[in-house]
Write a protein that holds these residues in place. Sequence first.
Motif, short mmCIF file in Angstrom:
data_model
loop_
_atom_site.label_atom_id
_atom_site.label_comp_id
_atom_site.label_asym_id
_atom_site.label_seq_id
_atom_site.Cartn_x
_atom_site.Cartn_y
_atom_site.Cartn_z
N UNK A 132 -8.01 -4.69 6.78
CA UNK A 132 -7.61 -4.79 5.33
C UNK A 132 -6.74 -3.26 5.18
N UNK A 133 -7.71 -2.35 5.87
CA UNK A 133 -7.07 -0.95 5.63
C UNK A 133 -5.35 -0.83 6.36
N UNK A 134 -5.30 -1.40 7.31
CA UNK A 134 -3.69 -1.06 8.11
C UNK A 134 -2.92 -2.39 7.72
N UNK A 135 -3.53 -3.53 6.95
CA UNK A 135 -2.31 -4.24 6.53
C UNK A 135 -1.09 -3.96 6.04
N UNK A 136 -1.27 -2.94 5.16
CA UNK A 136 0.16 -2.44 4.67
C UNK A 136 1.21 -2.15 5.50
N UNK A 137 0.74 -1.69 6.63
CA UNK A 137 1.68 -1.55 7.82
C UNK A 137 2.54 -2.65 8.25
N UNK A 138 1.70 -3.72 8.37
CA UNK A 138 2.71 -4.93 8.56
C UNK A 138 3.44 -5.41 7.38
N UNK A 139 2.95 -5.25 6.26
CA UNK A 139 3.76 -5.48 5.09
C UNK A 139 4.98 -4.47 4.92
N UNK A 140 4.86 -3.34 5.38
CA UNK A 140 5.94 -2.26 5.29
C UNK A 140 6.86 -2.75 6.45
N UNK A 141 6.57 -3.01 7.79
CA UNK A 141 7.32 -3.42 8.61
C UNK A 141 8.15 -4.78 8.48
N UNK A 142 7.59 -5.61 7.53
CA UNK A 142 8.13 -6.72 7.18
C UNK A 142 9.37 -6.67 6.28
N UNK B 16 0.28 -14.21 9.06
CA UNK B 16 0.59 -15.39 8.11
C UNK B 16 -0.08 -15.35 6.92
N UNK B 17 -0.64 -14.19 6.80
CA UNK B 17 -1.79 -14.28 5.67
C UNK B 17 -1.21 -14.34 4.19
N UNK B 18 0.06 -13.73 4.27
CA UNK B 18 0.77 -13.87 2.89
C UNK B 18 1.16 -15.26 2.30
N UNK B 19 1.59 -15.97 3.20
CA UNK B 19 1.89 -17.30 3.06
C UNK B 19 0.72 -18.19 2.84
N UNK B 20 -0.48 -17.86 3.38
CA UNK B 20 -1.68 -18.62 2.95
C UNK B 20 -2.08 -18.11 1.85
N UNK B 21 -2.03 -16.93 1.55
CA UNK B 21 -2.61 -16.67 0.20
C UNK B 21 -1.78 -17.13 -1.08
N UNK B 22 -0.59 -17.36 -0.73
CA UNK B 22 0.48 -18.03 -1.64
C UNK B 22 -0.02 -19.22 -2.28
#
Length: 378
Positions: free
Chosen positions: A56-66, A179-185
């Motif tokens: 959870x702490x480093x998830x923003x890195x993946x979002x930033x790269x996307x 793929x967590x963003x799509x799952x949460x959507x």
Amino acid sequence: MSEPSTETAAPAPAEWSIPRGLIVLLSLAAAVVTIAGLKAFSSVVGPVFLALMLTIAVQPIQSWARRKGWPTWLGMALALVSVVAILFGIGGALALSAVQLASLLPQYADQLNDLLDHGRGWLSDLGVSSDQIHKALSGIDVGKAAGVIEQILGGVLGVFSNLFFVLALLLFMAVDGMTMDRRMAIVARERPAIAQALGNFVIGTRQYLVVSTVFGAIVAVIDGGALWAMGVPLPILWGLLSFITNYIPNIGFVIGVIPPALLALLDSGPVLMIWVIVVYSVINFVIQSIIQPKFVGDAVGLGVTITFLSLVFWAWVIGALGALLAIPLTLLVKALLFDIDPTTRWADVLIGAPMEKKTAPHKKSGKTVAVETAVDKE
């Protein structure tokens, strides 16, 4: 005229419901079974939740790269490398410092013997018999003093004992995170209340980690600098210990001051030990007990009492790792038991949530409506 019908409508069958007292008893029984299961599998539950919290702490890195348009695998790799660097950096620094401490303590054998002689004389002046003094002080030596300090550090190092298991979990969670963003959507579309509760848990955990990390770094620098100025050995180790114990709510600085105070006693006597305790108490009380709780409370919505009880409970269930993860674990329980159901969000008032209106999906229509989580402001 026709005669009125003498037939009467049959009474509707009474609906059967479980008595409220039985519901309470069943809930308590389920809680006891759940807690016993968590305690029995604490060696697995702790590392799993640690991996989840780090993900959870480093998830923003993946979002930033996307958002930058980079490949998803690259964002995953950056997040994973960041977590690995943090784990190995802290774990390596603690291990190296513990080795230095173990090699340093035997040098204080003479000082400890002098302290024991003074202690015997002081107890004799108070009228304590020699047999009682012998029983009280005979088992104290440098080896055991070193063992106590090493045991305290060992509890911290125990967080990293299942390092390979945690790294494997981090890898799998990082892959799922792509793929967590799509799952949460999809979850938000089908079950809006569940999506909101899990989202609140993620946001609260991330804010708590940011606040604790920032204040932990501040406390570590100030404590380490103060110890260096006072001439206490290994100030970097004690500063690092202050940083880690800052994640332990309410009593973290008490745990962090014990090893440097004992070492100051052996190195320069009780005067330096008293100065270490006083300086630590002033610095950490102001920062950790006055300033930091305000930011933590605003970030996670937990009262001071709930925070302390969370520390005691999770430390008992999971151990040293539970003390470090007490706040995120409590946020997860809060999300699953209260936030997930709009009809139970009134409990936020009791556990110290900020008094404000939050938006939550209506359980019938699925539309977003305002849900009052606290007493109305006048």
